[in-house]
Design an enzyme around this catalytic site. Structure first.
Site, PDB file in Angstrom:
ATOM      1  N   SER A 137       0.849  -1.192   0.000  1.00 20.34           N
ATOM      2  CA  SER A 137       0.000   0.000   0.000  1.00 20.34           C
ATOM      3  C   SER A 137       0.878   1.233   0.000  1.00 20.34           C
ATOM      4  O   SER A 137       1.981   1.233   0.575  1.00 20.34           O
ATOM      5  CB  SER A 137      -0.884   0.006   1.247  1.00 20.34           C
ATOM      6  OG  SER A 137      -1.488   1.280   1.390  1.00 20.34           O
ATOM      7  N   TYR A 150      -1.941  -1.075  10.226  1.00 17.01           N
ATOM      8  CA  TYR A 150      -2.034  -1.278   8.770  1.00 17.01           C
ATOM      9  C   TYR A 150      -0.710  -0.912   8.095  1.00 17.01           C
ATOM     10  O   TYR A 150      -0.166  -1.679   7.296  1.00 17.01           O
ATOM     11  CB  TYR A 150      -3.183  -0.434   8.222  1.00 17.01           C
ATOM     12  CG  TYR A 150      -3.433  -0.643   6.748  1.00 17.01           C
ATOM     13  CD1 TYR A 150      -4.023  -1.812   6.280  1.00 17.01           C
ATOM     14  CD2 TYR A 150      -3.078   0.337   5.817  1.00 17.01           C
ATOM     15  CE1 TYR A 150      -4.251  -2.004   4.923  1.00 17.01           C
ATOM     16  CE2 TYR A 150      -3.310   0.147   4.457  1.00 17.01           C
ATOM     17  CZ  TYR A 150      -3.899  -1.019   4.017  1.00 17.01           C
ATOM     18  OH  TYR A 150      -4.125  -1.217   2.675  1.00 17.01           O
TER      19      TYR A 150
HETATM   20  N1  LIG Z   1      -8.821  -0.209  -1.351  1.00 17.26           N
HETATM   21  C1  LIG Z   1      -7.707   0.507  -1.229  1.00 17.26           C
HETATM   22  O1  LIG Z   1      -7.721   1.753  -1.304  1.00 17.26           O
HETATM   23  C2  LIG Z   1      -6.399  -0.186  -1.021  1.00 17.26           C
HETATM   24  C3  LIG Z   1      -5.223   0.580  -1.110  1.00 17.26           C
HETATM   25  C4  LIG Z   1      -4.003  -0.046  -0.928  1.00 17.26           C
HETATM   26  C5  LIG Z   1      -3.941  -1.400  -0.678  1.00 17.26           C
HETATM   27  N2  LIG Z   1      -5.087  -2.127  -0.579  1.00 17.26           N
HETATM   28  C6  LIG Z   1      -4.990  -3.554  -0.294  1.00 17.26           C
HETATM   29  O2  LIG Z   1      -5.659  -4.298  -1.293  1.00 17.26           O
HETATM   30  C7  LIG Z   1      -6.101  -5.538  -0.737  1.00 17.26           C
HETATM   31  C8  LIG Z   1      -7.576  -5.725  -1.073  1.00 17.26           C
HETATM   32  O3  LIG Z   1      -8.300  -4.684  -0.465  1.00 17.26           O
HETATM   33  P1  LIG Z   1      -9.734  -4.223  -0.964  1.00 17.26           P
HETATM   34  O4  LIG Z   1      -9.754  -2.754  -0.853  1.00 17.26           O
HETATM   35  O5  LIG Z   1     -10.061  -4.865  -2.243  1.00 17.26           O
HETATM   36  O6  LIG Z   1     -10.624  -4.780   0.236  1.00 17.26           O
HETATM   37  P2  LIG Z   1     -11.960  -5.662   0.306  1.00 17.26           P
HETATM   38  O7  LIG Z   1     -12.898  -5.286  -0.774  1.00 17.26           O
HETATM   39  O8  LIG Z   1     -12.397  -5.588   1.718  1.00 17.26           O
HETATM   40  O9  LIG Z   1     -11.420  -7.142  -0.015  1.00 17.26           O
HETATM   41  C9  LIG Z   1     -10.636  -7.842   0.899  1.00 17.26           C
HETATM   42  C10 LIG Z   1     -10.506  -9.262   0.400  1.00 17.26           C
HETATM   43  O10 LIG Z   1      -9.632  -9.970   1.282  1.00 17.26           O
HETATM   44  C11 LIG Z   1     -10.251 -11.170   1.683  1.00 17.26           C
HETATM   45  N3  LIG Z   1      -9.847 -11.540   3.031  1.00 17.26           N
HETATM   46  C12 LIG Z   1      -9.758 -10.737   4.124  1.00 17.26           C
HETATM   47  N4  LIG Z   1      -9.363 -11.440   5.184  1.00 17.26           N
HETATM   48  C13 LIG Z   1      -9.190 -12.718   4.757  1.00 17.26           C
HETATM   49  C14 LIG Z   1      -8.785 -13.920   5.386  1.00 17.26           C
HETATM   50  N5  LIG Z   1      -8.450 -13.962   6.675  1.00 17.26           N
HETATM   51  N6  LIG Z   1      -8.711 -15.058   4.638  1.00 17.26           N
HETATM   52  C15 LIG Z   1      -9.028 -15.029   3.327  1.00 17.26           C
HETATM   53  N7  LIG Z   1      -9.410 -13.926   2.665  1.00 17.26           N
HETATM   54  C16 LIG Z   1      -9.494 -12.786   3.380  1.00 17.26           C
HETATM   55  C17 LIG Z   1     -11.756 -10.881   1.631  1.00 17.26           C
HETATM   56  O11 LIG Z   1     -12.436 -12.098   1.395  1.00 17.26           O
HETATM   57  P3  LIG Z   1     -13.607 -12.715   2.327  1.00 17.26           P
HETATM   58  O12 LIG Z   1     -13.977 -11.650   3.333  1.00 17.26           O
HETATM   59  O13 LIG Z   1     -14.691 -13.056   1.365  1.00 17.26           O
HETATM   60  O14 LIG Z   1     -12.947 -13.885   2.915  1.00 17.26           O
HETATM   61  C18 LIG Z   1     -11.845  -9.996   0.404  1.00 17.26           C
HETATM   62  O15 LIG Z   1     -11.928 -10.771  -0.768  1.00 17.26           O
HETATM   63  C19 LIG Z   1      -5.802  -5.468   0.760  1.00 17.26           C
HETATM   64  O16 LIG Z   1      -4.598  -6.144   1.017  1.00 17.26           O
HETATM   65  C20 LIG Z   1      -5.625  -3.978   1.014  1.00 17.26           C
HETATM   66  O17 LIG Z   1      -4.789  -3.713   2.104  1.00 17.26           O
HETATM   67  C21 LIG Z   1      -6.326  -1.560  -0.746  1.00 17.26           C
END
Ligand SMILES: NC(=O)c1ccc[n+]([C@@H]2O[C@H](COP(=O)([O-])OP(=O)(O)OC[C@H]3O[C@@H](n4cnc5c(N)ncnc54)[C@H](OP(=O)(O)O)[C@@H]3O)[C@@H](O)[C@H]2O)c1
Length: 253
Positions: A137, A150
């Protein structure tokens, strides 16, 4: 890695960036192994896009459970060309004086320890000339108040990616670190603060796929957020400290 076709495993594919990545690769003709904890949410991808039935398979497991990761990997048949370890969560430390150790452990476990379990489980299936991508991130570029857990998890992933890149190079395995700014997903929909430069999830997925296809070590976007952050990171720490502290004072006033 042949970017025209291949087989990719994506953790966290039931939502947000992971789901958008799965769809992007499916549209390009890839075989996709979509992973998540919630089978219904994974199955919903196919229900919404039945034309991908021959390309999509799912694995349901918790990335924080080492044995579950190993079990999921043992059910994989065949090699992978690309592994994207994207699953993650975000929780904030609201009051550092009453430090929430359980929250800290939860975030480190989901975002960092789980990556170790997935590496143990899935790296053996990565084909020669394959690529591994870790989801970092842009939060790791600067110390951001409330992001103690985080930001620490993502800074550790940045280190992990750079050391794995050196160590896996003799095996001809590439390692990419993905460092997005704000992307519109359920994760950021929970945020209660301004998110400068937030982009749509499909846009983020296209940028990531493009970066991975070019074998980039670091995939950072969007520029309009990154350049100011990079600049601030280059200045003496005291400059960012003053800006961050005045922000904290304004929020708590
Ligand atoms: N959105 C942003 O602005 C942003 C920016 C920088 C980095 N990121 C990173 O991108 C990644 C995805 O984030 P997102 O924004 O797409 O969030 P999101 O929509 O909340 O998706 C998170 C995903 O991770 C899975 N997950 C969470 N905990 C888990 C566990 N213990 N075991 C298996 N699967 C798990 C969830 O699946 P289930 O709940 O269905 O299991 C879901 O598919 C994360 O690593 C986040 O830190 C996001």
């Amino acid at each position: 890695m042949n970017m025209l076709s291949g087989r990719v495993l994506i953790t966290g594919a039931s939502s947000g960036i992971g789901k958008a990545l799965a769809l992007e690769y499916l549209k390009s003709g890839w075989q996709v192994v979509a992973c998540g904890r919630d089978k219904a949410r994974l199955d919903a991808i196919l229900e919404a896009h039945p034309r991908f039935a021959c390309q999509l398979s799912t694995l349901t497991f918790n990335v924080s459970d080492r044995l579950a990761c190993l079990e999921a990997a043992s059910s994989l048949d065949g090699e992978l060309d690309l592994i994207i370890l994207n699953a993650g969560s975000c929780e904030y430390i609201d009051n550092p004086k009453v430090f929430d150790g359980k929250l800290f452990a939860r975030v480190i476990e989901t975002n960092l320890i789980s990556v170790g379990f997935c590496l143990e489980a899935f790296l053996p299936a990565l084909a020669a000339k394959g690529r591994l991508a870790l989801m970092g991130s842009s939060a790791a570029l600067l110390p951001l108040p409330r992001a103690e857990a985080y930001g620490a998890s993502k800074a550790a992933l940045a280190y992990l990616a750079s050391t794995l890149r050196l160590h896996l190079a003799p095996d001809d395995i590439g390692v990419s670190l993905i460092e997005p700014g704000f992307v519109r997903t359920p994760l950021t929909d929970k945020n209660d603060f301004p998110m400068p430069g937030r982009i749509e999830v499909e846009d983020a997925a296209r940028r990531i796929v493009h970066g991975l296809s070019r074998g980039k070590d670091r995939i950072q976007f969007p520029r309009r957020l990154l350049w100011p952050m990079r600049l601030l990171a280059l200045l003496p720490g005291a400059v960012w400290g003053l800006i961050a502290k005045s922000n904290i004072r304004r929020q708590s006033a």
